[in-house]
Design a protein around this motif. Sequence first.
Motif, short mmCIF file in Angstrom:
data_model
loop_
_atom_site.label_atom_id
_atom_site.label_comp_id
_atom_site.label_asym_id
_atom_site.label_seq_id
_atom_site.Cartn_x
_atom_site.Cartn_y
_atom_site.Cartn_z
N ALA A 137 3.83 -16.22 14.52
CA ALA A 137 2.65 -15.41 13.83
C ALA A 137 2.41 -14.21 14.37
N ALA A 138 2.09 -14.11 15.56
CA ALA A 138 1.92 -12.93 16.41
C ALA A 138 2.92 -12.02 16.17
N GLU A 139 4.37 -12.40 16.27
CA GLU A 139 5.15 -11.30 16.11
C GLU A 139 5.24 -10.45 14.63
N ALA A 140 5.02 -11.59 13.69
CA ALA A 140 5.13 -11.04 12.32
C ALA A 140 3.76 -10.24 12.22
N TRP A 152 6.83 -4.60 2.06
CA TRP A 152 7.59 -5.43 1.13
C TRP A 152 8.42 -6.31 2.03
N ALA A 153 8.41 -7.62 1.50
CA ALA A 153 9.09 -8.62 2.44
C ALA A 153 10.40 -9.08 1.54
N ARG A 154 11.20 -9.38 1.76
CA ARG A 154 12.65 -9.69 1.13
C ARG A 154 13.49 -10.45 2.05
N PRO A 155 14.05 -11.63 1.45
CA PRO A 155 15.31 -12.16 2.18
C PRO A 155 16.44 -11.44 2.55
N THR A 156 16.93 -11.77 3.84
CA THR A 156 18.15 -11.22 4.17
C THR A 156 19.24 -11.23 3.22
N HIS A 170 -2.84 -10.23 5.81
CA HIS A 170 -2.60 -11.14 6.82
C HIS A 170 -2.15 -12.51 6.11
N ALA A 171 -3.04 -12.92 5.29
CA ALA A 171 -2.79 -13.88 4.40
C ALA A 171 -1.59 -14.20 3.68
N GLN A 172 -1.27 -12.96 2.79
CA GLN A 172 0.02 -12.82 2.10
C GLN A 172 1.13 -12.98 3.03
N LEU A 173 1.17 -12.13 4.35
CA LEU A 173 2.03 -12.14 5.25
C LEU A 173 2.36 -13.69 5.75
N ALA A 174 1.38 -14.57 6.14
CA ALA A 174 1.63 -15.81 6.51
C ALA A 174 2.29 -16.81 5.53
N ALA A 175 1.81 -16.50 4.32
CA ALA A 175 2.44 -17.33 3.25
C ALA A 175 3.79 -17.03 2.90
N ALA A 176 4.07 -15.69 2.93
CA ALA A 176 5.65 -15.09 2.98
C ALA A 176 6.26 -15.90 4.19
N PHE A 179 7.01 -19.24 3.36
CA PHE A 179 8.06 -19.33 2.50
C PHE A 179 9.47 -19.32 2.96
N TYR A 180 9.80 -18.28 3.50
CA TYR A 180 11.08 -18.12 4.10
C TYR A 180 11.38 -18.96 5.27
N ALA A 181 10.52 -19.74 5.84
CA ALA A 181 10.78 -20.61 6.92
C ALA A 181 11.16 -21.98 6.22
N ARG A 182 10.61 -22.14 5.02
CA ARG A 182 10.84 -23.38 4.28
C ARG A 182 12.38 -23.16 3.86
N ALA A 183 12.55 -22.02 3.21
CA ALA A 183 13.95 -21.71 2.48
C ALA A 183 15.07 -21.65 3.66
N GLY A 184 14.71 -21.49 4.91
CA GLY A 184 15.74 -21.48 6.01
C GLY A 184 16.31 -20.24 5.97
#
Length: 311
Positions: A137-140, A152-156, A170-176, A179-184
Amino acid sequence: MAVSELVLMTDHSSTEGSREVLVAAARRLTGRDPVLLDARHFTPDAGGRIRPESGGVRLEAGGVSVHAHSVLVYEIPPHRRRGFEAVQHRLRASGVRSLGTDAEAWRAATEKDRTVACFTRDGIAHMPTVAFTRPTAAEAAEAFERLGGDVWARPTIGMGGADVFHLTTHAQLAAAADFYARAGTGWLIARDARNFGPDGQRHQYRVVVLGGQVLRAVEHVQPDPDAPCNECQGAVSTRLDPNDLPTGLAELAVSAAKSLGLPFAGVDLAAESGGVVFEVNVHPAFGTDQGLETVAVPYVAAHLKPGASPR
């Protein structure tokens, strides 16, 4: 001597529609349809065979055996391209005419962290970007603040603007991040380009290039400031004369494709922020507005010229 055919190899599970446009282009140029082969037959353990043969290559799959002088490779979904690389290597080694056999170029365009690395290496203008795998969380949060807190956040690896988010809190950042962590999946955040037109709507350009020449230019206008400028995400597209592109964008598009090693590409970019590239598409959709004439016909023609090769 074996009769030689023009082969169109695509993933037949795709519903994008490029295959039909390419068939029409081939028919216009040669007077007959190309031989259609499903690219999935040639992925590992799928049974398809590729072997060099005098003057071209022999392809065998699904009960079809064909000698080809040219192989058009298109409409391979991003998530399947890594598994297709062995096919590209075999086609490239055969010397068959094709613009779709450079696996490294495809990877550089498909995996957006690699795209950013190439752009940085070659001085291609793009928005400041940070790539992640599974950040703390701190790095992000640190990267988010460093990029101005408007990103803008996007998958690789992605397609069509899916799973892309505009983040300003920051709340939107944490949600994103969740999301990407769950998607792996790996992901990136890039500073907002502030690409707003005089009417306050977001806009960007898609410039299709082939061999260093601009074939087609389209402007995408998105009324939703928090949605990506993709037609499938609600953007409206208008074809432009390439000469009407903002100064420097045509040259920037050509340079971006060259940076990744692609002889043919669809480049998404904006004039704002000094002129920046967002991404480069290996297989740009042809569109409904004269895509056959402006893009598909020149693309197919490039495979019919003697000496045409991936090198």
